[in-house]
Design an enzyme around this catalytic site. Sequence first.
Site, short mmCIF file in Angstrom:
data_model
loop_
_atom_site.label_atom_id
_atom_site.label_comp_id
_atom_site.label_asym_id
_atom_site.label_seq_id
_atom_site.Cartn_x
_atom_site.Cartn_y
_atom_site.Cartn_z
N ARG A 1 -4.26 3.75 -0.55
CA ARG A 1 -4.19 5.16 -0.20
C ARG A 1 -3.61 6.05 -1.29
NH1 ARG A 1 -5.09 4.90 5.14
NH2 ARG A 1 -4.92 2.68 4.83
N THR A 2 -2.42 5.70 -1.75
CA THR A 2 -1.76 6.55 -2.75
C THR A 2 -2.58 6.59 -4.02
OG1 THR A 2 0.37 5.91 -1.80
CG2 THR A 2 0.43 6.95 -3.96
N LYS B 1 1.54 -11.61 -21.17
CA LYS B 1 1.65 -12.21 -22.51
C LYS B 1 3.06 -12.05 -23.07
CE LYS B 1 -3.11 -10.85 -23.50
NZ LYS B 1 -3.88 -9.78 -24.17
N ARG C 1 3.39 3.09 -9.78
CA ARG C 1 4.05 2.42 -8.64
C ARG C 1 4.54 1.06 -9.11
NH1 ARG C 1 1.97 1.80 -2.58
NH2 ARG C 1 2.71 3.93 -2.64
N HIS D 1 9.71 7.60 -2.91
CA HIS D 1 8.26 7.84 -2.91
C HIS D 1 8.10 9.36 -2.79
CE1 HIS D 1 4.10 7.35 -2.55
NE2 HIS D 1 4.00 6.61 -1.46
#
Lengths: 300, 152
Positions: A49-50, A78, A99, A127
Amino acid sequence: MKNLISMRDLSKEDIMRLMDTAAKIENGEIVPDMQRKLAALLFFEPSTRTMFSFDTAMKRMNGDTIIMSGTKNTSAKKGETFADTLQTIAQYSDIIIMRSPIEGAARYAAEVVDIPVVNAGDGANQHPTQALLDLYSIIKTQGKLENLKIGLAGDLRFGRTVHSLAQAMAVFGAEFKFISPSFLQMPEYIKDDLTEQNIKFEEFKDMEGNIDDLDILYVTRIQKERFADPEDYAKVKGSYVLNKTMLPNVKENFKVLHPLPRVDEIHTDVDDTKFAYYFPQAKNGVYTRQAIISILLGEV
Amino acid sequence: MNQIKMIKVNAIKNGTVIDHIAAGKALKVIDILTLTGNNAVMIGMNLVSNRIGKKDIVKIENRELSKEEVNSIALIAPSATLIIIKDFEVVNKTSFDMPEYVEEHIICPNPKCITNSEDIPSKFYINNAEIATARCVYCEKKYLVEDLRIKI
């Protein structure tokens, strides 16, 4: 405003500017142009969604996106440092939207790179773009942000959206009802913040009987995995499910919000009532994110 | 009486003395200081103090403290006194004031905080209320100052 990391960084004026810009974008009064602008969407934790909401916001303004989802195909595997990954991505893009499950990752990213950083969720911390779209939904349905009575229900301990929203609404003198199982209560550090700001809040274990005086009920999902014993979950589950039979005495202006995805905490029989607002809320997310990106890139 | 004290913890010609450390905390103070091995260090623990009952004391020869070190020591030993010695004479004596901000020496107790997964210094804002608290700049969690641990 150079970055958007935490609701704690925003003044009332910053919030109102964002609300005003989102409204102007929604009604077509301003049309930000992001042609030749590129947003890097770095999602080190799953999100649909975000991520889609930001992607949509950028594309609706004629901008473009590069998307990294998960860490499987990144140089982190890596052994590259997080700082090096960020600095490299910053060479390609105009804004980083990020995020991460690591708390404080966006704050650190903003220290490392020269382009604007937007926190799209950092662990159980913040958030802020969700909080801002929630505020935009509240102002659209209530006509104001000041002095509202807001119920927050569900997982208040791990849910970063309710943490950001509580801090944001405190700026506007909200009064809160926190409705959750005892071990998923609002964390002490958030309650301390509210107490310091003289914000009134009460805590309850049941949704029923505690919603009739509310302007907004914000429902969040309780994850079954939080419970050590599935039977404990089965016992309390019913106390946090909203259905139509609980709504006859609610206020005329009452609205139900939910950050989505919903599982079963709002019965589908609520969807057809005038109180359901969770799908328009998701649409508001696009306008709000358009406003955030436009302001950070100096386009409005 | 002064002579007895001098015998317990030798005087230094030039350097820094951290006096009136709450008894038992001298080793935490040592953890904060970056000691290279070139400086003579003397530690006295559980000495009698007229001011605070029992105290610890740390003397470091030919060394001054950085601002970050002073701030971090103030967090764990707020009762301490900072004394600068030149030619066996006290040239400056100040108390440690509780700082508003500390960087580097403190571990954020939140295991999910970025300062515990990346090699970056921790940063805390201090609220010097009746019960002092520290808020992590990164993960934003708030802790009692007395619960914080030193990075060794």
